[in-house]
Design a protein around this motif. Structure first.
Motif, short mmCIF file in Angstrom:
data_model
loop_
_atom_site.label_atom_id
_atom_site.label_comp_id
_atom_site.label_asym_id
_atom_site.label_seq_id
_atom_site.Cartn_x
_atom_site.Cartn_y
_atom_site.Cartn_z
N GLU A 1 63.19 32.13 -49.41
CA GLU A 1 61.99 31.48 -48.89
C GLU A 1 60.79 32.17 -49.53
O GLU A 1 60.59 33.37 -49.37
CB GLU A 1 61.94 31.64 -47.36
N VAL B 1 56.93 33.06 -49.83
CA VAL B 1 55.81 33.20 -48.92
C VAL B 1 54.62 33.75 -49.71
O VAL B 1 54.78 34.63 -50.55
CB VAL B 1 56.16 34.17 -47.76
N LYS C 1 72.38 32.44 -50.06
CA LYS C 1 71.35 32.10 -49.09
C LYS C 1 70.08 31.68 -49.83
O LYS C 1 69.67 32.34 -50.79
CB LYS C 1 71.05 33.30 -48.19
#
Length: 101
Positions: free
Chosen positions: A50, A52, A47
């Motif tokens: 992400e 941030v 996966k």
């Protein structure tokens, strides 16, 4: 995944004279061959991560305190309901007493 694993398996009977339900037939047993290596390798999906930026709100968030508070809220549901019912009964009785006077 379990069904896919069990589908090609051949179950040989413990006693060939008395095969039980679910055991493979003699024809299938003669075709059986020993497999070597990995039968069904586990495929993990990679996966994407992400990234941030950490905000001041995230820095100030106290996760442990939040978990303890929510756990205590769950624990206290029953006593709070009971206390509310008792308060409603008491208010009802007080209203009856006040009406009688």
């Amino acid at each position: 995944r379990l069904k896919a694993y069990k589908a090609p398996l051949i179950l040989s009977p413990r006693r060939t004279a008395k095969p039980k339900h679910g055991d493979s037939e003699a024809g299938e047993l003669s075709l059986a061959a020993q497999l070597k290596g990995k039968l069904m390798p586990i495929v993990k999906e990679a996966k994407p991560l992400e990234m941030v930026t950490v905000t001041e709100e995230m820095k100030g968030f106290k996760a442990y305190q939040k978990l303890r508070t929510e756990r205590m809220n769950v624990w206290q549901v029953g006593p709070r309901i009971k206390k509310a019912e008792e308060a409603a009964k008491k208010a009802e009785e007080d209203a009856k007493v006040a009406k009688m006077k």
